[in-house]
Design an enzyme around this catalytic site. Structure first.
Site, short mmCIF file in Angstrom:
data_model
loop_
_atom_site.label_atom_id
_atom_site.label_comp_id
_atom_site.label_asym_id
_atom_site.label_seq_id
_atom_site.Cartn_x
_atom_site.Cartn_y
_atom_site.Cartn_z
N GLU A 110 -4.69 8.06 7.26
CA GLU A 110 -5.17 7.06 6.43
C GLU A 110 -5.67 5.74 7.39
O GLU A 110 -6.81 5.61 7.43
CB GLU A 110 -4.95 6.44 5.13
N GLU B 168 2.42 1.98 -3.33
CA GLU B 168 1.23 2.49 -4.41
C GLU B 168 1.15 3.95 -3.97
O GLU B 168 1.02 4.54 -5.13
CB GLU B 168 -0.13 1.83 -4.00
N HIS B 169 1.35 4.29 -2.92
CA HIS B 169 1.18 5.80 -2.54
C HIS B 169 2.40 6.58 -3.41
O HIS B 169 2.14 7.50 -3.73
CB HIS B 169 1.17 6.24 -1.16
N HIS C 152 0.92 -1.27 -0.02
CA HIS C 152 -0.03 -0.28 -0.03
C HIS C 152 0.97 1.24 -0.09
O HIS C 152 0.60 2.08 -0.67
CB HIS C 152 -0.83 -0.04 0.96
#
Lengths: 426, 423
Positions: free
Chosen positions: A143, A70-71, A67
């Site tokens: 997040e 991905e960012h 994740h």
């Protein structure tokens, strides 16, 4: 390109595996203005231990790397952000990470070529520095906090925790504030170099295209990479039992929410699509909108709306999930267990089976309304080595007798779990 | 032009949208009535009771079974605020006959069921079935109580409520528990009969549809029984009225949250004729996407927030700014937002930003015809505004917006309400 076709819903898919190993799937849709492209790598939150094909080095990575990566892919050396660049073109761009894959996508009506330039540029050119990795920790921390406030996420994680002891599927996809603090550019590069190799990736495009021409455009933009052997992923051994039958937590919700799971322990790889269709029919027969159980629970005020019904699977996990809102989750569980027992004893009702079969067919056909749904479906299915049209084409092979077998195989009481989130008591 | 509308009766309009882009046909019936405190709860309850049974299919189970046999046709209903109207929406979606595994007639049947649900409900002793009303009262109560579950949505609803205090738009679309408890099956049925005689009715059909829909609708028994009426609804006046400028209100609520939710309601006081288009562009520059001032300054540069955006509510000519922030960063985030509003007033945005924002809006306009319900909602919005702009004209109006117009509009903007949900 190889052409596969579904005559029933009148769609075709063009498939090509390029020399570097990249799989490209193009589904042309005449007359639509929207175009959708999604580029995925078979790297998700469960891939936290593996052997790098080039060096043979075994790598353990902190939770949340897929994740985090991905960012960070959007950031460019010149200080720009590819998400902004795409948005500036009026292109709706995004990315997401799941248990088993990470995907980069955009949807547009105009400027597809410019979008393709940017997408293929940023996914093939990572840029990680100490400074930009540190900065991202703040954003992802926010997040993670947002997930912590989300009762339905907690519900899901707790249900997984009931079904699995060690399986990494139960980890938070974004990781924890603690685990992401250990992420460094070096970790990110190792993962990038291993998993973002074309042979581990699939690209799906849907829209008004001439497939052969589009394929040439894609090839032109690919960066040369040396071939790489297979990535060996290391997962904990398969667990023969559930971890625990029950979990509950308190959070700020007005009415309790519940998730019932059935762990598919054997998770046979043959006939996956056929089995999946049968499970969807069974779930609808057990507690779908027209089932007598749903009518009863609705009448008693125990269910407000139909529960969501799901079957999630990959090579490493497989389970059925039934979730919803109810004042008395235990009564829902009891109702489901009884309904299943009754169906096992008396067999499935012919008329009911036919009705639900038609409904499930309709559900699959409707997936083909939207270019985005089509592309995401083909990508997610291909990550599980499934070909999406099979859900339509194999439909007729799912008989009542087959569904009865699946019912006995998968809906076993000893493999059932219940997770509940209750309102705070104060 | 793939869209046409015809009046079947006074205040009953049939809208047809022909399109080959889908595997499905979508049918919708909308009932519009003015938003009023005394009616919102009744409207929400009524919508839910109607789906419980029709004269021909008296139970929900029978309706569901019928829909399943039609290859999983799906029915949905709900209430929405559109400007100062409360709209009860009923949808039926079916596969287009072309994509069935075996041929079957679905179109006529679909329209019949949908119109039956709205116009021919299950009635016992000249009333709704008490069991259905009681059941739906319980359900609606839970829905109203569940307002708090989604914190982002809750903070947004609370800001609207405070900003439009004692005005129709400030009402909660599902109504109020204290009003709900008093409603009897008799009250509800009496209200239904009045409503059906006075409300504005619109029927939409979208898909690869054939030519005789008008005939099918006209011959439908329920339609034939309907009276002509001068409809009671509020035209969403698109030429703006001046608003009273008030001092900024600040409202805070406390709940168990780890992330604070900050929502700002902005008034626009621009009376120019095309100001709605200007406001769209203004909003896109301010908080429309990843390039917007809010996203860049609140989220990216200062890492103050995970979400930071703004949305323009055209029917009320207001903008809402929404951020998810760390609670301790409240003042810093608010200051940063205010700075962005000043930047807009001072014209501190580039032609590039204008161009990008227009692109964003234009692509969303082009997306209208790519989803059946979006296209229906678009035409229905025009129906309620009594002003028709086709998609090409709409795009041109956006393209024509100038920097000067944006700055002039920015100067009329004031913060009406600052709402903060914290721990």
């Amino acid at each position: 390109m190889k052409v596969i076709e579904s005559l029933k819903i009148k769609e075709k898919a063009y498939v090509e595996v390029l020399e570097n190993g990249l799989t490209v799937i193009i589904i042309p849709k005449k007359n639509t203005k929207k175009k959708y492209i999604i580029w995925g790598t078979h790297f998700g939150s469960i891939d936290n231990r593996f052997i790098m094909p080039k060096t043979g080095e075994e790598v353990f990575i902190p939770d949340g790397v897929a994740h985090f990566l991905e960012h960070k892919m959007f950031e460019q050396p010149n200080g720009t952000n590819s998400l902004d660049t795409l948005m500036a073109l009026g292109i709706d761009a995004n990315a997401y990470t799941t248990n088993d894959h990470t995907a980069y996508l955009f949807e547009c009506t105009n400027h597809f070529e410019e979008g393709l330039n940017e997408l293929m540029d940023y996914v093939q050119h990572p840029y990680f520095t100490d400074e930009n990795v540190e900065k991202e920790k703040g954003i992802i921390g926010q997040e993670i906090n947002m997930y912590d406030d989300d009762p339905s996420w907690k519900l899901y994680i707790n249900a997984l925790d009931c079904m699995y002891k060690e399986n990494p599927i139960k980890l938070d996809i974004a990781g924890t504030i603690e685990s992401i603090s250990k992420i460094t550019p070096d970790v990110l590069y190792k993962c990038y170099n291993t998993f973002y190799h074309p042979s581990n990736m699939t690209m799906v495009v849907c829209g008004d295209f001439v497939p052969e021409n589009l394929l040439q455009e894609i090839k032109k933009r690919l960066v040369n990479k040396e071939n790489q052997g297979e990535i060996k992923r290391i997962y904990p051994p398969k667990e023969e039992k559930i971890n625990k039958p029950f979990a509950s937590a308190q959070m700020e919700v007005s009415t309790p929410i519940f998730m019932i799971g059935y762990k598919d322990i054997e998770n046979k790889k043959e006939q996956r699509v056929k089995k999946h269709i049968a499970i969807e029919i069974l779930l609808n027969m057990i507690i779908g909108k027209s089932s007598s159980l749903y009518a009863k629970l609705y009448k008693e005020g125990l269910l407000l709306s139909e529960p969501s019904l799901d079957y999630e699977f990959s090579d490493e996990y497989a389970h059925v999930l039934i979730s919803g809102t109810s004042k008395e989750p235990k009564k829902i569980e009891e109702g489901i267990l009884n309904a299943i027992n009754e169906m096992k004893q008396n067999g499935l009702n012919e008329e009911h089976f036919e009705r639900i079969r038609r409904k499930v067919y309709g559900d699959y056909a409707i997936e083909y309304n939207n270019v985005g749904d089509i592309a995401r479906m083909f990508l997610a299915d291909s990550m599980k080595s499934v070909q999406s049209f099979d859900y339509i084409e194999q439909f007729e092979t799912v008989t009542k007798e087959y569904a009865e077998e699946v019912l006995k195989d998968i809906f076993k009481e000893e493999n059932e779990v219940l997770s509940i989130i209750e309102p705070n008591k104060n | 032009m793939n869209y046409k509308k015809e009046e079947i009766k006074k205040a009953l309009t049939l809208h047809q949208i022909y399109t080959e882009n889908y595997k499905t046909n979508l049918y919708a019936v909308f009932l519009a009535t003015p938003l009023k405190r005394e009616n919102v709860t009744l409207d929400a309850l009524l919508t839910a009771v109607l789906r419980r049974g029709t004269k021909n299919l008296p139970t929900q189970e029978q309706i569901s079974q019928k829909l399943e046999m039609m290859y999983g046709a799906s029915f949905d209903c709900g209430v929405e605020k559109t400007g100062d109207n409360h709209v009860m929406k009923f949808y039926l979606e079916t596969l287009n006959e072309e994509f069935l595994p075996k041929p079957e007639k679905l179109l006529e049947e679909s329209l019949k069921i949908l119109l039956d649900i709205v116009l021919n409900p299950y009635i016992e002793n000249n009333c709704f079935k008490p069991e259905y009303v009681e059941g739906e009262k319980k359900n609606l109560k839970q829905i109203i109580e569940a307002k708090i579950d989604n914190k982002n949505k809750y903070a947004y609803d609370r800001c609207i409520e405070e900003m439009f205090k004692n005005k129709p738009y400030g009402l909660y679309k599902y109504g109020y528990i204290e009003d709900l408890e008093k409603i009897t099956p008799e009250d509800l049925y009496k209200y239904y009969k009045e409503l059906i005689e006075t409300c504005k009715i619109d029927l939409f059909c979208s898909g690869k549809i054939n030519n005789n829909i008008k005939q099918i609708v006209e011959q439908n028994e329920n339609i034939q029984k309907l009276n002509e009426r001068t409809p009671n609804y509020v035209i969403n006046n698109e030429t703006t009225e001046a608003k009273e400028v008030e001092n900024t209100k600040t409202v805070e609520d406390s709940m168990q949250v780890t992330q604070g939710k900050l929502v700002l309601g902005l008034d626009i006081n621009d009376l120019e004729e095309n100001s709605r288009f200007v406001a769209s562009v203004y909003n896109a520059i301010l908080g429309g996407g990843a390039n917007s001032k809010l996203f860049q300054n609140v989220r990216e540069k200062q890492s103050l927030a995970y979400t930071a955006n703004s949305g323009y509510v055209r029917t009320k000519n207001v903008i809402f700014i929404r951020c998810g922030i760390e609670i301790a960063n409240y003042q810093k985030a608010l200051d940063t937002i205010k700075e962005q509003l000043e930047e807009m007033k001072n014209g501190n945005f580039t032609n590039e930003e204008i161009k990008n924002s227009k692109e964003l809006i234009l692509s969303s306009i082009e997306g209208i015809t790519e989803e059946q319900d979006t296209e229906i909602t678009y035409y229905y919005g025009q129906e309620l505004a009594d002003r028709f702009i086709n998609i090409e004209e709409y795009k041109n109006k956006i393209k024509e917006v100038s920097k000067e117009q944006i700055v002039n509009l920015a100067k009329t903007i004031s913060i009406n309400t600052i709402y903060f949900l914290k721990d």
